[in-house]
Design a protein around this motif. Structure first.
Motif, PDB file in Angstrom:
ATOM      1  N   GLU A 172      73.519   1.851 110.998  1.00 14.44           N
ATOM      2  CA  GLU A 172      72.174   2.375 110.505  1.00 14.44           C
ATOM      3  C   GLU A 172      72.114   3.751 110.712  1.00 14.44           C
ATOM      4  OE1 GLU A 172      70.201   0.549 108.686  1.00 14.44           O
ATOM      5  OE2 GLU A 172      70.968  -1.359 108.776  1.00 14.44           O
ATOM      6  N   SER A 173      71.432   4.499 109.944  1.00 15.74           N
ATOM      7  CA  SER A 173      71.200   5.927 110.314  1.00 15.74           C
ATOM      8  C   SER A 173      69.940   6.292 109.636  1.00 15.74           C
ATOM      9  CB  SER A 173      72.525   6.741 109.533  1.00 15.74           C
ATOM     10  OG  SER A 173      72.547   6.562 108.164  1.00 15.74           O
ATOM     11  N   TYR A 174      69.339   5.507 108.863  1.00 11.41           N
ATOM     12  CA  TYR A 174      67.873   5.824 108.331  1.00 11.41           C
ATOM     13  C   TYR A 174      66.992   4.785 108.674  1.00 11.41           C
ATOM     14  CZ  TYR A 174      64.211   7.437 105.145  1.00 11.41           C
ATOM     15  OH  TYR A 174      63.087   7.773 104.459  1.00 11.41           O
ATOM     16  N   PRO A 175      65.902   5.274 109.216  1.00 12.11           N
ATOM     17  CA  PRO A 175      65.364   6.612 109.625  1.00 12.11           C
ATOM     18  C   PRO A 175      66.270   7.084 111.011  1.00 12.11           C
ATOM     19  CG  PRO A 175      63.838   5.043 110.332  1.00 12.11           C
ATOM     20  CD  PRO A 175      64.357   4.393 109.488  1.00 12.11           C
ATOM     21  N   PRO A 176      66.480   8.491 111.282  1.00 16.26           N
ATOM     22  CA  PRO A 176      67.378   8.573 112.352  1.00 16.26           C
ATOM     23  C   PRO A 176      67.006   7.544 113.644  1.00 16.26           C
ATOM     24  CG  PRO A 176      66.382  10.405 111.655  1.00 16.26           C
ATOM     25  CD  PRO A 176      65.735   9.427 110.724  1.00 16.26           C
ATOM     26  N   SER A 177      65.660   7.091 114.030  1.00 20.49           N
ATOM     27  CA  SER A 177      65.367   6.277 115.276  1.00 20.49           C
ATOM     28  C   SER A 177      66.210   4.808 115.088  1.00 20.49           C
ATOM     29  CB  SER A 177      63.733   6.211 115.336  1.00 20.49           C
ATOM     30  OG  SER A 177      63.301   5.645 114.238  1.00 20.49           O
ATOM     31  N   ALA A 178      66.449   4.692 113.887  1.00 20.76           N
ATOM     32  CA  ALA A 178      67.079   3.343 113.862  1.00 20.76           C
ATOM     33  C   ALA A 178      68.568   3.300 114.054  1.00 20.76           C
ATOM     34  CB  ALA A 178      66.859   2.659 112.402  1.00 20.76           C
ATOM     35  N   GLY A 179      69.208   4.608 114.227  1.00 20.75           N
ATOM     36  CA  GLY A 179      70.557   4.758 114.604  1.00 20.75           C
ATOM     37  C   GLY A 179      71.324   3.742 115.622  1.00 20.75           C
ATOM     38  N   SER A 180      72.170   3.223 114.900  1.00 20.76           N
ATOM     39  CA  SER A 180      73.116   2.241 115.841  1.00 20.76           C
ATOM     40  C   SER A 180      74.324   2.034 115.253  1.00 20.76           C
ATOM     41  CB  SER A 180      72.466   0.653 115.831  1.00 20.76           C
ATOM     42  OG  SER A 180      72.282   0.324 114.438  1.00 20.76           O
ATOM     43  N   PHE A 181      75.172   1.671 116.052  1.00 19.48           N
ATOM     44  CA  PHE A 181      76.786   1.459 115.918  1.00 19.48           C
ATOM     45  C   PHE A 181      77.119   0.065 115.242  1.00 19.48           C
ATOM     46  CE2 PHE A 181      77.016   4.699 119.449  1.00 19.48           C
ATOM     47  CZ  PHE A 181      77.744   5.671 118.562  1.00 19.48           C
ATOM     48  N   LYS A 182      78.127   0.182 114.377  1.00 16.42           N
ATOM     49  CA  LYS A 182      78.273  -1.183 113.820  1.00 16.42           C
ATOM     50  C   LYS A 182      79.103  -2.012 115.056  1.00 16.42           C
ATOM     51  CE  LYS A 182      79.766   0.782 109.358  1.00 16.42           C
ATOM     52  NZ  LYS A 182      81.019   0.952 108.321  1.00 16.42           N
ATOM     53  N   SER A 183      79.115  -3.452 114.885  1.00 20.46           N
ATOM     54  CA  SER A 183      79.372  -4.362 115.895  1.00 20.46           C
ATOM     55  C   SER A 183      80.563  -4.422 116.080  1.00 20.46           C
ATOM     56  CB  SER A 183      78.789  -5.616 115.357  1.00 20.46           C
ATOM     57  OG  SER A 183      79.307  -6.022 113.926  1.00 20.46           O
ATOM     58  N   GLU A 184      81.575  -4.052 114.710  1.00 18.37           N
ATOM     59  CA  GLU A 184      82.944  -4.186 114.998  1.00 18.37           C
ATOM     60  C   GLU A 184      83.563  -2.700 115.734  1.00 18.37           C
ATOM     61  OE1 GLU A 184      82.089  -3.073 110.576  1.00 18.37           O
ATOM     62  OE2 GLU A 184      81.253  -4.085 112.248  1.00 18.37           O
ATOM     63  N   VAL A 185      82.609  -1.985 116.060  1.00 16.55           N
ATOM     64  CA  VAL A 185      83.310  -0.896 117.070  1.00 16.55           C
ATOM     65  C   VAL A 185      82.619  -0.760 118.292  1.00 16.55           C
ATOM     66  CG1 VAL A 185      83.887   0.534 114.828  1.00 16.55           C
ATOM     67  CG2 VAL A 185      81.666   1.053 116.430  1.00 16.55           C
TER      68      VAL A 185
END
Length: 377
Positions: A172-185
Protein backbone atom coordinates in the motif's frame (compact mmCIF):
# COMPACT_ATOMS: atom_id res chain seq x y z
CA UNK A 1 -18.45 3.65 19.48
CA UNK A 2 -15.17 2.06 18.42
CA UNK A 3 -14.23 -1.16 20.18
CA UNK A 4 -11.05 -1.53 22.22
CA UNK A 5 -8.99 -3.08 19.39
CA UNK A 6 -9.95 -0.26 17.02
CA UNK A 7 -8.97 2.36 19.57
CA UNK A 8 -5.67 0.57 20.16
CA UNK A 9 -4.98 0.51 16.40
CA UNK A 10 -5.61 4.25 16.14
CA UNK A 11 -3.43 4.87 19.18
CA UNK A 12 -0.64 2.75 17.68
CA UNK A 13 -0.87 4.70 14.42
CA UNK A 14 -0.44 8.05 16.16
CA UNK A 15 2.50 6.74 18.18
CA UNK A 16 4.19 5.74 14.91
CA UNK A 17 3.27 9.07 13.31
CA UNK A 18 4.63 11.09 16.24
CA UNK A 19 7.90 9.16 16.34
CA UNK A 20 8.71 9.54 12.66
CA UNK A 21 7.43 13.12 12.36
CA UNK A 22 9.27 14.60 15.32
CA UNK A 23 12.41 12.55 14.70
CA UNK A 24 13.06 14.85 11.73
CA UNK A 25 13.39 18.08 13.69
CA UNK A 26 16.81 19.46 14.45
CA UNK A 27 18.58 17.45 11.75
CA UNK A 28 18.45 19.69 8.71
CA UNK A 29 20.67 18.15 6.07
CA UNK A 30 23.32 20.02 4.15
CA UNK A 31 22.73 21.67 0.82
CA UNK A 32 24.44 19.00 -1.28
CA UNK A 33 21.60 16.51 -1.56
CA UNK A 34 21.40 16.17 -5.35
CA UNK A 35 23.05 13.45 -7.39
CA UNK A 36 22.68 11.82 -10.78
CA UNK A 37 22.72 8.25 -12.09
CA UNK A 38 25.49 7.59 -14.59
CA UNK A 39 24.46 4.53 -16.58
CA UNK A 40 26.69 3.09 -19.28
CA UNK A 41 24.40 0.92 -21.43
CA UNK A 42 24.95 3.09 -24.47
CA UNK A 43 26.88 3.32 -27.71
CA UNK A 44 29.68 5.86 -28.16
CA UNK A 45 29.41 7.18 -24.62
CA UNK A 46 31.67 9.99 -23.52
CA UNK A 47 34.88 8.90 -21.86
CA UNK A 48 34.84 8.96 -18.05
CA UNK A 49 37.16 11.98 -18.14
CA UNK A 50 34.65 13.88 -20.29
CA UNK A 51 31.82 12.78 -18.01
CA UNK A 52 33.70 14.18 -15.03
CA UNK A 53 34.08 17.47 -16.90
CA UNK A 54 30.36 17.43 -17.71
CA UNK A 55 29.38 16.82 -14.08
CA UNK A 56 31.67 19.63 -12.99
CA UNK A 57 30.10 21.99 -15.54
CA UNK A 58 26.68 21.03 -14.15
CA UNK A 59 27.97 21.65 -10.61
CA UNK A 60 26.84 18.23 -9.48
CA UNK A 61 28.87 16.57 -6.73
CA UNK A 62 27.16 13.19 -6.35
CA UNK A 63 26.86 10.34 -8.83
CA UNK A 64 25.86 6.70 -8.84
CA UNK A 65 27.17 4.03 -11.21
CA UNK A 66 25.85 0.52 -11.75
CA UNK A 67 29.14 -1.35 -11.41
CA UNK A 68 32.71 -0.70 -10.26
CA UNK A 69 34.11 0.33 -13.63
CA UNK A 70 37.85 0.85 -12.99
CA UNK A 71 38.10 3.53 -15.69
CA UNK A 72 35.45 5.60 -13.94
CA UNK A 73 36.93 5.03 -10.49
CA UNK A 74 40.35 6.08 -11.76
CA UNK A 75 39.07 9.09 -13.71
CA UNK A 76 37.07 10.41 -10.76
CA UNK A 77 40.10 10.40 -8.45
CA UNK A 78 40.97 13.72 -6.81
CA UNK A 79 37.66 15.24 -7.88
CA UNK A 80 34.84 16.53 -5.69
CA UNK A 81 32.40 13.84 -6.89
CA UNK A 82 30.98 11.55 -4.22
CA UNK A 83 30.36 8.18 -5.85
CA UNK A 84 28.02 5.29 -5.10
CA UNK A 85 29.12 2.05 -6.77
CA UNK A 86 27.09 -1.10 -7.33
CA UNK A 87 27.51 -4.81 -6.83
CA UNK A 88 25.76 -6.37 -9.83
CA UNK A 89 22.91 -8.76 -9.02
CA UNK A 90 24.76 -11.73 -10.48
CA UNK A 91 27.63 -11.19 -8.02
CA UNK A 92 25.58 -11.62 -4.86
CA UNK A 93 25.89 -15.42 -4.72
CA UNK A 94 29.67 -15.15 -4.46
CA UNK A 95 29.72 -12.33 -1.93
CA UNK A 96 27.70 -14.05 0.77
CA UNK A 97 31.02 -15.54 1.89
CA UNK A 98 33.13 -13.19 4.07
CA UNK A 99 36.43 -14.13 2.42
CA UNK A 100 35.03 -13.53 -1.07
CA UNK A 101 33.57 -10.21 0.05
CA UNK A 102 36.92 -9.19 1.52
CA UNK A 103 38.63 -10.02 -1.76
CA UNK A 104 36.00 -8.05 -3.70
CA UNK A 105 36.36 -4.94 -1.51
CA UNK A 106 40.15 -5.26 -1.58
CA UNK A 107 40.09 -5.37 -5.39
CA UNK A 108 37.21 -3.06 -6.34
CA UNK A 109 37.14 -0.45 -3.56
CA UNK A 110 40.32 -0.17 -1.51
CA UNK A 111 42.76 0.62 -4.38
CA UNK A 112 40.71 3.69 -5.36
CA UNK A 113 39.78 5.05 -1.94
CA UNK A 114 40.19 7.76 -0.67
CA UNK A 115 41.42 9.46 -3.87
CA UNK A 116 38.07 8.54 -5.38
CA UNK A 117 35.37 9.58 -2.93
CA UNK A 118 33.38 6.34 -2.75
CA UNK A 119 30.62 6.95 -0.21
CA UNK A 120 28.26 4.04 -0.81
CA UNK A 121 27.98 0.50 -2.10
CA UNK A 122 24.64 -0.54 -3.57
CA UNK A 123 24.31 -4.29 -3.12
CA UNK A 124 22.26 -5.30 -6.15
CA UNK A 125 19.47 -3.24 -7.67
CA UNK A 126 15.74 -3.84 -7.18
CA UNK A 127 16.31 -7.35 -5.84
CA UNK A 128 12.75 -7.55 -4.50
CA UNK A 129 11.11 -6.67 -7.82
CA UNK A 130 11.61 -10.03 -9.54
CA UNK A 131 10.49 -13.48 -8.47
CA UNK A 132 14.00 -14.78 -7.81
CA UNK A 133 13.69 -15.93 -4.20
CA UNK A 134 17.20 -17.37 -4.29
CA UNK A 135 18.66 -13.98 -5.18
CA UNK A 136 16.57 -12.42 -2.44
CA UNK A 137 18.00 -14.91 0.05
CA UNK A 138 21.53 -13.85 -0.91
CA UNK A 139 20.88 -10.14 -0.33
CA UNK A 140 21.35 -9.68 3.41
CA UNK A 141 24.25 -12.14 3.78
CA UNK A 142 26.04 -10.28 0.97
CA UNK A 143 25.37 -6.91 2.62
CA UNK A 144 26.66 -8.22 5.94
CA UNK A 145 29.79 -9.73 4.37
CA UNK A 146 30.61 -6.57 2.40
CA UNK A 147 30.15 -4.39 5.46
CA UNK A 148 32.32 -6.79 7.44
CA UNK A 149 35.04 -6.44 4.82
CA UNK A 150 34.81 -2.65 5.07
CA UNK A 151 35.17 -2.92 8.85
CA UNK A 152 38.18 -5.18 8.49
CA UNK A 153 39.84 -2.70 6.12
CA UNK A 154 38.92 0.35 8.20
CA UNK A 155 36.56 1.80 5.58
CA UNK A 156 33.18 1.34 7.27
CA UNK A 157 33.07 4.87 8.70
CA UNK A 158 33.40 6.30 5.18
CA UNK A 159 31.34 3.94 3.00
CA UNK A 160 27.71 2.96 3.61
CA UNK A 161 26.14 -0.28 2.41
CA UNK A 162 22.52 -0.45 1.28
CA UNK A 163 20.34 -1.78 -1.55
CA UNK A 164 17.99 0.16 -3.85
CA UNK A 165 14.40 -1.10 -4.03
CA UNK A 166 11.55 -0.16 -6.34
CA UNK A 167 8.16 0.97 -5.08
CA UNK A 168 6.90 -2.48 -6.02
CA UNK A 169 7.99 -3.58 -2.52
CA UNK A 170 4.98 -1.73 -1.12
CA UNK A 171 1.61 -3.39 -0.69
CA UNK A 172 0.00 0.00 0.00
CA UNK A 173 1.23 3.51 -0.77
CA UNK A 174 -1.96 5.60 -0.74
CA UNK A 175 -2.53 7.50 1.37
CA UNK A 176 1.10 7.75 2.53
CA UNK A 177 0.16 6.85 6.11
CA UNK A 178 -1.07 3.47 4.83
CA UNK A 179 2.40 2.61 3.54
CA UNK A 180 3.27 -1.03 4.16
CA UNK A 181 5.51 -3.70 2.65
CA UNK A 182 4.21 -6.69 0.72
CA UNK A 183 3.91 -9.84 2.80
CA UNK A 184 6.14 -11.80 0.43
CA UNK A 185 9.13 -9.49 1.07
CA UNK A 186 8.44 -9.00 4.77
CA UNK A 187 10.91 -11.53 6.16
CA UNK A 188 13.90 -10.41 4.09
CA UNK A 189 12.96 -6.74 4.37
CA UNK A 190 12.96 -7.08 8.15
CA UNK A 191 16.56 -8.31 7.98
CA UNK A 192 17.51 -5.48 5.61
CA UNK A 193 16.05 -2.87 7.96
CA UNK A 194 17.80 -4.42 10.96
CA UNK A 195 21.09 -4.18 9.07
CA UNK A 196 20.49 -0.57 7.99
CA UNK A 197 19.56 0.47 11.52
CA UNK A 198 22.62 -1.19 13.04
CA UNK A 199 25.00 0.38 10.51
CA UNK A 200 23.20 3.75 10.36
CA UNK A 201 22.77 3.42 6.61
CA UNK A 202 19.93 4.85 4.48
CA UNK A 203 17.08 3.03 2.78
CA UNK A 204 17.31 3.65 -0.97
CA UNK A 205 14.14 3.76 -3.05
CA UNK A 206 13.72 4.06 -6.83
CA UNK A 207 10.59 6.20 -7.12
CA UNK A 208 8.99 7.19 -10.43
CA UNK A 209 5.71 9.16 -10.33
CA UNK A 210 5.75 8.79 -14.13
CA UNK A 211 4.75 5.12 -13.87
CA UNK A 212 1.70 5.95 -11.75
CA UNK A 213 0.59 8.60 -14.23
CA UNK A 214 1.20 6.37 -17.25
CA UNK A 215 -0.94 3.62 -15.77
CA UNK A 216 -3.86 5.87 -14.79
CA UNK A 217 -3.75 9.25 -16.57
CA UNK A 218 -7.51 9.76 -16.23
CA UNK A 219 -7.44 9.75 -12.44
CA UNK A 220 -3.97 11.06 -11.60
CA UNK A 221 -3.29 14.76 -12.10
CA UNK A 222 -0.37 15.51 -14.38
CA UNK A 223 0.34 18.69 -12.42
CA UNK A 224 0.51 16.64 -9.21
CA UNK A 225 3.17 14.30 -10.58
CA UNK A 226 5.14 17.11 -12.28
CA UNK A 227 5.40 19.33 -9.15
CA UNK A 228 3.30 22.00 -10.89
CA UNK A 229 0.86 24.12 -8.85
CA UNK A 230 -2.16 21.99 -7.91
CA UNK A 231 -4.59 21.40 -5.06
CA UNK A 232 -2.78 18.22 -4.05
CA UNK A 233 -4.16 15.78 -1.50
CA UNK A 234 -4.50 15.60 2.27
CA UNK A 235 -3.72 12.36 4.06
CA UNK A 236 -6.94 11.66 5.99
CA UNK A 237 -5.07 10.23 8.98
CA UNK A 238 -2.06 12.53 9.41
CA UNK A 239 -3.79 15.61 7.91
CA UNK A 240 -0.54 16.32 6.06
CA UNK A 241 -0.90 18.06 2.70
CA UNK A 242 0.96 16.75 -0.35
CA UNK A 243 1.39 18.84 -3.48
CA UNK A 244 3.42 16.24 -5.39
CA UNK A 245 3.52 12.48 -5.73
CA UNK A 246 7.24 11.93 -5.16
CA UNK A 247 7.11 13.21 -1.58
CA UNK A 248 3.98 11.14 -0.97
CA UNK A 249 5.83 8.05 -2.20
CA UNK A 250 8.81 8.75 0.05
CA UNK A 251 6.57 9.20 3.08
CA UNK A 252 4.73 5.97 2.25
CA UNK A 253 8.10 4.19 2.45
CA UNK A 254 8.88 5.89 5.77
CA UNK A 255 5.55 4.67 7.16
CA UNK A 256 6.17 1.15 5.86
CA UNK A 257 9.55 1.10 7.60
CA UNK A 258 8.03 2.44 10.82
CA UNK A 259 5.38 -0.28 10.77
CA UNK A 260 8.20 -2.78 11.01
CA UNK A 261 9.56 -1.08 14.11
CA UNK A 262 12.20 1.23 12.63
CA UNK A 263 11.61 4.98 12.73
CA UNK A 264 15.12 6.40 12.51
CA UNK A 265 16.19 5.14 9.08
CA UNK A 266 16.64 7.88 6.51
CA UNK A 267 14.95 7.31 3.14
CA UNK A 268 16.82 8.55 0.08
CA UNK A 269 15.66 8.52 -3.54
CA UNK A 270 18.24 6.50 -5.45
CA UNK A 271 16.44 6.99 -8.77
CA UNK A 272 13.74 9.28 -10.08
CA UNK A 273 13.17 10.80 -13.48
CA UNK A 274 10.87 11.18 -16.47
CA UNK A 275 11.31 9.84 -20.02
CA UNK A 276 11.45 12.35 -22.86
CA UNK A 277 10.15 9.84 -25.39
CA UNK A 278 8.05 6.68 -25.31
CA UNK A 279 5.93 4.24 -27.26
CA UNK A 280 2.34 5.08 -28.22
CA UNK A 281 1.01 3.45 -25.06
CA UNK A 282 3.46 5.29 -22.79
CA UNK A 283 1.26 8.24 -21.93
CA UNK A 284 3.06 11.38 -20.80
CA UNK A 285 6.53 10.41 -22.06
CA UNK A 286 7.35 13.71 -23.77
CA UNK A 287 10.31 16.02 -23.81
CA UNK A 288 8.13 18.81 -22.37
CA UNK A 289 7.05 16.75 -19.36
CA UNK A 290 10.58 15.48 -18.76
CA UNK A 291 11.94 19.02 -18.70
CA UNK A 292 9.19 20.21 -16.35
CA UNK A 293 9.58 17.28 -13.94
CA UNK A 294 13.34 17.63 -13.60
CA UNK A 295 13.23 21.43 -13.50
CA UNK A 296 10.62 21.50 -10.75
CA UNK A 297 12.37 18.78 -8.76
CA UNK A 298 15.62 20.72 -8.87
CA UNK A 299 13.84 23.87 -7.76
CA UNK A 300 12.66 21.93 -4.71
CA UNK A 301 16.24 20.85 -4.09
CA UNK A 302 17.38 24.46 -4.12
CA UNK A 303 14.74 25.22 -1.50
CA UNK A 304 16.20 22.50 0.76
CA UNK A 305 12.82 20.82 1.17
CA UNK A 306 11.92 17.80 3.19
CA UNK A 307 8.74 15.78 2.83
CA UNK A 308 5.59 16.73 4.77
CA UNK A 309 6.32 13.91 7.23
CA UNK A 310 9.96 14.90 7.75
CA UNK A 311 10.05 18.59 6.80
CA UNK A 312 13.43 19.28 8.38
CA UNK A 313 15.31 16.47 6.64
CA UNK A 314 16.09 17.43 3.08
CA UNK A 315 15.38 14.59 0.67
CA UNK A 316 18.53 13.30 -1.01
CA UNK A 317 17.69 12.59 -4.64
CA UNK A 318 19.57 11.00 -7.53
CA UNK A 319 18.18 11.93 -10.94
CA UNK A 320 17.83 9.22 -13.54
CA UNK A 321 19.74 9.72 -15.69
CA UNK A 322 22.73 11.55 -17.07
CA UNK A 323 22.55 9.89 -20.50
CA UNK A 324 20.00 8.30 -22.80
CA UNK A 325 21.21 4.69 -22.82
CA UNK A 326 20.45 3.64 -26.37
CA UNK A 327 21.41 -0.02 -25.91
CA UNK A 328 18.96 -0.75 -23.09
CA UNK A 329 16.22 -3.28 -23.86
CA UNK A 330 12.52 -2.75 -23.23
CA UNK A 331 10.08 -0.02 -24.26
CA UNK A 332 11.26 3.19 -25.89
CA UNK A 333 11.06 5.10 -22.61
CA UNK A 334 13.84 2.95 -21.13
CA UNK A 335 16.28 4.51 -23.60
CA UNK A 336 15.12 8.09 -23.07
CA UNK A 337 15.53 9.14 -19.45
CA UNK A 338 18.75 11.07 -19.96
CA UNK A 339 19.48 14.75 -19.82
CA UNK A 340 22.07 14.11 -22.53
CA UNK A 341 22.56 11.88 -25.55
CA UNK A 342 25.46 9.40 -25.27
CA UNK A 343 27.71 11.75 -27.27
CA UNK A 344 27.14 14.66 -24.89
CA UNK A 345 24.45 16.49 -26.87
CA UNK A 346 21.86 18.03 -24.54
CA UNK A 347 18.42 16.40 -24.89
CA UNK A 348 16.61 19.33 -23.32
CA UNK A 349 17.47 22.35 -21.23
CA UNK A 350 16.32 22.17 -17.63
CA UNK A 351 17.14 25.88 -17.35
CA UNK A 352 18.21 26.41 -13.76
CA UNK A 353 21.38 28.44 -14.25
CA UNK A 354 19.56 31.73 -13.70
CA UNK A 355 17.62 30.38 -10.75
CA UNK A 356 20.70 28.95 -9.07
CA UNK A 357 22.61 32.21 -9.39
CA UNK A 358 19.78 34.34 -8.00
CA UNK A 359 18.33 32.08 -5.33
CA UNK A 360 18.41 33.74 -1.92
CA UNK A 361 17.58 30.55 -0.05
CA UNK A 362 20.66 28.56 -0.91
CA UNK A 363 24.39 29.04 -1.13
CA UNK A 364 24.70 26.21 -3.59
CA UNK A 365 24.54 26.66 -7.34
CA UNK A 366 22.96 23.81 -9.24
CA UNK A 367 22.97 24.31 -12.98
CA UNK A 368 21.90 22.03 -15.76
CA UNK A 369 22.67 24.54 -18.49
CA UNK A 370 26.29 24.11 -19.40
CA UNK A 371 28.11 26.82 -21.31
CA UNK A 372 28.21 24.35 -24.19
CA UNK A 373 25.35 22.16 -25.35
CA UNK A 374 27.75 19.41 -26.35
CA UNK A 375 30.88 18.06 -24.77
CA UNK A 376 33.49 16.92 -27.25
CA UNK A 377 33.91 13.14 -27.14
Amino acid sequence: MADFSSRMAVSHFFIIFSLIYFSGFGFLRGITALGINYGQVGDNLLSPQKVLHLLSSLRLTKARIYDTNPQILTSFANSNIELIVTVENEMLAQLIYPQQALQWVSTHIKPYFPATRITGIAVGNEIFTGDDTTLMAYLVPAMVSIHGALVQLGLDSHIQVSTPSSLAVLAESYPPSAGSFKSEVYATMSQVLKFLASTKSPFWINAYPYFAYKDDPERISLDYVLFNPNSGMVDPYTKLHYDNMLYAQVDAVIFAIARMGYDGIEVRVSETGWPSKGDLNEVGATIENAAVYNRNLLRRQLQKEGTPLRPNIRVEVYLFALFNEDLKPGPTSERNYGLYQPDGTMCYNVGLSTLSSTSSTSTTSISLTSSATKVKP
